[in-house]
Design a protein around this motif. Sequence first.
Motif, short mmCIF file in Angstrom:
data_model
loop_
_atom_site.label_atom_id
_atom_site.label_comp_id
_atom_site.label_asym_id
_atom_site.label_seq_id
_atom_site.Cartn_x
_atom_site.Cartn_y
_atom_site.Cartn_z
N LEU A 1 9.56 -2.21 -11.55
CA LEU A 1 9.33 -2.04 -9.95
C LEU A 1 8.31 -2.78 -9.21
CD1 LEU A 1 8.01 1.51 -10.55
CD2 LEU A 1 9.90 0.64 -8.65
N VAL A 2 7.49 -3.60 -10.07
CA VAL A 2 6.82 -5.09 -9.47
C VAL A 2 7.66 -6.44 -9.71
CG1 VAL A 2 4.51 -6.34 -10.15
CG2 VAL A 2 4.64 -3.51 -10.51
N TRP A 3 8.63 -6.27 -10.54
CA TRP A 3 9.43 -7.22 -10.62
C TRP A 3 10.32 -7.38 -9.56
CZ3 TRP A 3 14.59 -7.57 -12.21
CH2 TRP A 3 15.07 -8.94 -11.86
N LEU A 4 10.42 -6.12 -8.66
CA LEU A 4 11.43 -6.22 -7.82
C LEU A 4 10.98 -6.32 -6.21
CD1 LEU A 4 13.86 -3.13 -9.28
CD2 LEU A 4 14.90 -5.09 -8.38
N TRP B 1 1.08 -1.00 0.15
CA TRP B 1 -0.17 -0.03 0.18
C TRP B 1 1.04 1.31 0.09
CZ3 TRP B 1 0.75 3.52 3.87
CH2 TRP B 1 1.93 3.05 4.95
N PHE B 2 1.94 1.29 0.89
CA PHE B 2 2.91 2.66 1.09
C PHE B 2 3.55 2.28 -0.62
CE2 PHE B 2 6.86 4.17 1.27
CZ PHE B 2 6.70 5.45 2.08
N GLU B 3 3.50 1.28 -1.00
CA GLU B 3 5.05 1.43 -2.56
C GLU B 3 3.95 2.94 -3.65
OE1 GLU B 3 7.76 1.55 -3.05
OE2 GLU B 3 7.72 0.48 -0.44
N ILE B 4 2.40 1.97 -3.76
CA ILE B 4 2.08 1.90 -4.74
C ILE B 4 1.37 3.72 -4.28
CG2 ILE B 4 -1.35 1.39 -5.66
CD1 ILE B 4 -0.54 -1.03 -4.73
N LEU B 5 1.55 3.67 -2.15
CA LEU B 5 0.77 5.58 -2.91
C LEU B 5 2.15 5.86 -3.11
CD1 LEU B 5 -1.12 7.25 -1.42
CD2 LEU B 5 0.18 6.71 1.17
N LEU B 6 3.27 6.07 -2.28
CA LEU B 6 4.54 6.53 -3.62
C LEU B 6 4.61 6.97 -4.20
CD1 LEU B 6 7.47 7.34 -2.08
CD2 LEU B 6 8.02 5.77 -1.94
N ILE B 7 4.55 5.95 -5.40
CA ILE B 7 4.49 5.95 -6.24
C ILE B 7 3.89 6.75 -7.14
CG2 ILE B 7 4.69 4.46 -8.94
CD1 ILE B 7 6.16 2.18 -7.48
N ALA B 8 1.97 6.86 -6.72
CA ALA B 8 1.31 7.63 -7.54
C ALA B 8 1.70 9.32 -7.28
CB ALA B 8 0.05 7.09 -7.17
N VAL B 9 1.48 9.32 -5.96
CA VAL B 9 2.26 10.53 -5.44
C VAL B 9 2.88 11.34 -6.24
CG1 VAL B 9 2.72 12.30 -3.62
CG2 VAL B 9 0.66 10.43 -3.44
#
Length: 339
Positions: free
Chosen positions: A120-123, A41-49
Amino acid sequence: MGETTVTTLEGRLQAAAHPVEDRTGAGLLRRFRTPRRPRLWFEILLIAVSYWTYSLVRNAVPEQKSEALRNADRLWDLERQLGLAFEQSVNHAVNSVTWLVVGMNYYYATLHFAVTLGVLVWLYRSHPGRYAATRLVLFSTTAVALAGYYLFPLAPPRLMNGGDFVDTVVVHETWGSMASGDLKNMSNQYAAMPSMHIGWSVWCGLTLFALATVPWAKVLGLLYPAGTLVVIVATANHFWLDAVGGVLCLAFGYALATLWYGSKPYALPREAPDGGGGGRDRDRPVRRGTGRAAVGSDGGDTGSGADGRTGVVSPRTPEPADGSPSAGVSAHAPETPRH
């Protein structure tokens, strides 16, 4: 005499499993610099922002059209002096092959985002211990690029005055760039230096080449940035020197990540503990018979005995037959008085 306090094996194990948290400044800094398992959840938010902020700042930079056109003329003159002004020839040659140039337009518009997100998803899934450091490389590279857009506004070749370059998106009426056609007002058209198409594609390529385990993935890692360089030149969206600027920004990103984590991103451990600091490894039982202290399923301790053999040692040593005090005194047993 008072009671003697003896630390039991169970107490020592609990203390090791729950270390005292260091709340000092140095402890917090060390905690931030330690790779941890990323949280989805944090990574999705971080990438979007982060991408929203990048787009906002990039498009808020004054276009400075006149300065951008002058810089384009200077760059073009420099390439001609170096004998490496080949962009126009490539642009015209590719434009004569409709299916090829249309494919390049869509390559330019889509793979830049799709491949980067895919890596990024693969990592995140396969290399959680290296994810944060490698992500820091990407983010810091992009942040430096924003400074480049402000300090050195540059018109792409297709917008040069008298450059005789072909804007392939306009000519072939394809959806290929937010800097052309109906979408041109949504993007700063004079932010060509450095090229983040190159910065991001080289990041993807290096990551795949360094971490992929199958040969074909490593080959794709090398081909992807090379193909991107051809596309940005053929579609007249960048000079090749813009690509050099993108690589320099990427080099800064790798240097920053290496300095922060104390190791090259790809050399960090593949796995990482959970963000809470515990992780599943803490509760994993250790096998018996290894010659090292281990926790068995019955709560006992395994280790090497006095005779050098490895076996299961009871958590409490029985008393000798002569009634003398045992070395393994219980934590709650009073000391035997001496007369």
